[in-house]
Structure formats: structure tokens, C-alpha cells
Design a protein around this motif. Sequence first.
Motif, PDB file in Angstrom:
ATOM      1  N   MET A   1      -1.303   4.436 -19.645  1.00  0.00           N
ATOM      2  CA  MET A   1      -2.106   5.575 -20.017  1.00  0.00           C
ATOM      3  C   MET A   1      -3.584   5.223 -19.834  1.00  0.00           C
ATOM      4  SD  MET A   1      -2.344   7.570 -23.628  1.00  0.00           S
ATOM      5  CE  MET A   1      -3.613   6.652 -24.467  1.00  0.00           C
ATOM      6  N   LYS A   2      -4.308   6.144 -19.230  1.00  0.00           N
ATOM      7  CA  LYS A   2      -5.724   5.920 -19.029  1.00  0.00           C
ATOM      8  C   LYS A   2      -6.529   6.906 -19.865  1.00  0.00           C
ATOM      9  CE  LYS A   2      -5.782   3.712 -14.604  1.00  0.00           C
ATOM     10  NZ  LYS A   2      -6.540   3.567 -13.385  1.00  0.00           N
ATOM     11  N   PHE A   3      -7.724   6.487 -20.228  1.00  0.00           N
ATOM     12  CA  PHE A   3      -8.637   7.335 -20.989  1.00  0.00           C
ATOM     13  C   PHE A   3      -9.452   8.224 -20.068  1.00  0.00           C
ATOM     14  CE2 PHE A   3      -8.771   3.894 -24.385  1.00  0.00           C
ATOM     15  CZ  PHE A   3      -8.095   4.644 -25.326  1.00  0.00           C
ATOM     16  N   ASN A   4      -9.795   9.408 -20.537  1.00  0.00           N
ATOM     17  CA  ASN A   4     -10.820  10.218 -19.905  1.00  0.00           C
ATOM     18  C   ASN A   4     -12.143   9.610 -20.360  1.00  0.00           C
ATOM     19  OD1 ASN A   4     -12.847  12.119 -19.366  1.00  0.00           O
ATOM     20  ND2 ASN A   4     -11.405  13.826 -19.569  1.00  0.00           N
ATOM     21  N   ILE A   5     -12.813   8.945 -19.468  1.00  0.00           N
ATOM     22  CA  ILE A   5     -13.985   8.136 -19.829  1.00  0.00           C
ATOM     23  C   ILE A   5     -15.095   8.992 -20.429  1.00  0.00           C
ATOM     24  CG2 ILE A   5     -15.793   6.650 -18.903  1.00  0.00           C
ATOM     25  CD1 ILE A   5     -13.727   5.589 -16.903  1.00  0.00           C
ATOM     26  N   LEU A   6     -15.397  10.140 -19.840  1.00  0.00           N
ATOM     27  CA  LEU A   6     -16.478  10.971 -20.360  1.00  0.00           C
ATOM     28  C   LEU A   6     -16.138  11.544 -21.731  1.00  0.00           C
ATOM     29  CD1 LEU A   6     -17.750  12.835 -17.188  1.00  0.00           C
ATOM     30  CD2 LEU A   6     -18.787  10.902 -18.381  1.00  0.00           C
ATOM     31  N   ALA A   7     -14.890  11.971 -21.920  1.00  0.00           N
ATOM     32  CA  ALA A   7     -14.483  12.504 -23.221  1.00  0.00           C
ATOM     33  C   ALA A   7     -14.590  11.426 -24.298  1.00  0.00           C
ATOM     34  CB  ALA A   7     -13.069  13.055 -23.149  1.00  0.00           C
ATOM     35  N   LEU A   8     -14.163  10.228 -23.976  1.00  0.00           N
ATOM     36  CA  LEU A   8     -14.273   9.130 -24.929  1.00  0.00           C
ATOM     37  C   LEU A   8     -15.734   8.824 -25.234  1.00  0.00           C
ATOM     38  CD1 LEU A   8     -12.898   6.896 -26.593  1.00  0.00           C
ATOM     39  CD2 LEU A   8     -13.070   5.435 -24.581  1.00  0.00           C
ATOM     40  N   GLY A   9     -16.566   8.834 -24.214  1.00  0.00           N
ATOM     41  CA  GLY A   9     -17.980   8.576 -24.417  1.00  0.00           C
ATOM     42  C   GLY A   9     -18.634   9.612 -25.312  1.00  0.00           C
ATOM     43  N   PHE A  10     -18.355  10.886 -25.060  1.00  0.00           N
ATOM     44  CA  PHE A  10     -18.940  11.935 -25.890  1.00  0.00           C
ATOM     45  C   PHE A  10     -18.419  11.878 -27.322  1.00  0.00           C
ATOM     46  CE2 PHE A  10     -19.622  14.398 -21.789  1.00  0.00           C
ATOM     47  CZ  PHE A  10     -20.956  14.045 -21.716  1.00  0.00           C
ATOM     48  N   ALA A  11     -17.134  11.588 -27.484  1.00  0.00           N
ATOM     49  CA  ALA A  11     -16.566  11.481 -28.826  1.00  0.00           C
ATOM     50  C   ALA A  11     -17.205  10.325 -29.595  1.00  0.00           C
ATOM     51  CB  ALA A  11     -15.055  11.290 -28.749  1.00  0.00           C
ATOM     52  N   ALA A  12     -17.346   9.186 -28.944  1.00  0.00           N
ATOM     53  CA  ALA A  12     -17.969   8.029 -29.603  1.00  0.00           C
ATOM     54  C   ALA A  12     -19.427   8.331 -29.935  1.00  0.00           C
ATOM     55  CB  ALA A  12     -17.867   6.798 -28.706  1.00  0.00           C
ATOM     56  N   GLY A  13     -20.122   9.004 -29.033  1.00  0.00           N
ATOM     57  CA  GLY A  13     -21.513   9.371 -29.291  1.00  0.00           C
ATOM     58  C   GLY A  13     -21.649  10.316 -30.461  1.00  0.00           C
ATOM     59  N   LEU A  14     -20.777  11.299 -30.539  1.00  0.00           N
ATOM     60  CA  LEU A  14     -20.831  12.238 -31.661  1.00  0.00           C
ATOM     61  C   LEU A  14     -20.514  11.559 -32.981  1.00  0.00           C
ATOM     62  CD1 LEU A  14     -19.177  15.398 -30.080  1.00  0.00           C
ATOM     63  CD2 LEU A  14     -21.572  15.097 -30.745  1.00  0.00           C
ATOM     64  N   ILE A  15     -19.560  10.651 -32.978  1.00  0.00           N
ATOM     65  CA  ILE A  15     -19.218   9.941 -34.215  1.00  0.00           C
ATOM     66  C   ILE A  15     -20.363   9.043 -34.652  1.00  0.00           C
ATOM     67  CG2 ILE A  15     -17.708   8.159 -35.187  1.00  0.00           C
ATOM     68  CD1 ILE A  15     -15.434   9.472 -33.547  1.00  0.00           C
ATOM     69  N   TRP A  16     -20.916   8.251 -33.742  1.00  0.00           N
ATOM     70  CA  TRP A  16     -21.987   7.322 -34.101  1.00  0.00           C
ATOM     71  C   TRP A  16     -23.266   8.070 -34.464  1.00  0.00           C
ATOM     72  CZ3 TRP A  16     -22.565   3.114 -36.365  1.00  0.00           C
ATOM     73  CH2 TRP A  16     -23.706   2.338 -36.260  1.00  0.00           C
ATOM     74  N   GLY A  17     -23.626   9.069 -33.665  1.00  0.00           N
ATOM     75  CA  GLY A  17     -24.806   9.861 -33.983  1.00  0.00           C
ATOM     76  C   GLY A  17     -24.641  10.617 -35.291  1.00  0.00           C
ATOM     77  N   GLY A  18     -23.437  11.141 -35.525  1.00  0.00           N
ATOM     78  CA  GLY A  18     -23.157  11.839 -36.783  1.00  0.00           C
ATOM     79  C   GLY A  18     -23.224  10.919 -37.984  1.00  0.00           C
ATOM     80  N   ALA A  19     -22.750   9.699 -37.826  1.00  0.00           N
ATOM     81  CA  ALA A  19     -22.814   8.731 -38.924  1.00  0.00           C
ATOM     82  C   ALA A  19     -24.263   8.412 -39.283  1.00  0.00           C
ATOM     83  CB  ALA A  19     -22.063   7.452 -38.548  1.00  0.00           C
TER      84      ALA A  19
END
Length: 91
Positions: free
Chosen positions: A1-19
Motif C-alpha cells: 500500500m502506498k500513501f498519497n503523498i500530498l494528502a499526507l503532507g496536508f494532513a500532517a500540516g493541518l495537525i501540526w499547525g492546528g496544535a
Amino acid sequence: MKFNILALGFAAGLIWGGAILLVGLANLIWPGYGQAFLDILASIYPGYHPAASAGSVIAGAVYGLVDGTIGGVIFGWLYNLLAGRISAPSA
């Protein structure tokens, strides 16, 4: 299984920025809350100062959004690279 790189990047950015945003807002409401965390961020992000102002909270959240996105993209790319080279054992 491979990750959608951009989706993972945006999700991580939203979590870290939100924190960072949540801790910064909590620090505005309750002075001193998360101060050590905000001081660490100030030592990492150039130009960020954890002052008790809305501008510094927004600046920290933007830094976190960008930093988290870059980190998530790198993580996803590295995962996909390694997942392609390491084959799963057959059942």
C-alpha cells in the motif's frame, strides 16, 4: 500500500499547525500555558517570538502548517520509496 503523498503532507500540516494554534490560543487565555513548548518553537522557527499576541499565534500556526506539510511529504515519499523496495512476505 502506498500513501498519497500530498494528502499526507496536508494532513500532517493541518495537525501540526492546528496544535500550535491551539497552544498559542490557550496561552493567550491562560498566560504561561504551554510556554516551554512555545519557547522551543521560537528556537526552531526563525522570526517567531512567542509573545502574547494574536499576530504571533497566527505566525506560529503558519510556520507549523508549512513545516508539518513539508515533513508529511518527506515522510510519505520515504515510506513509498521503502515500501516499494521491501516486499511483503506472502501468506
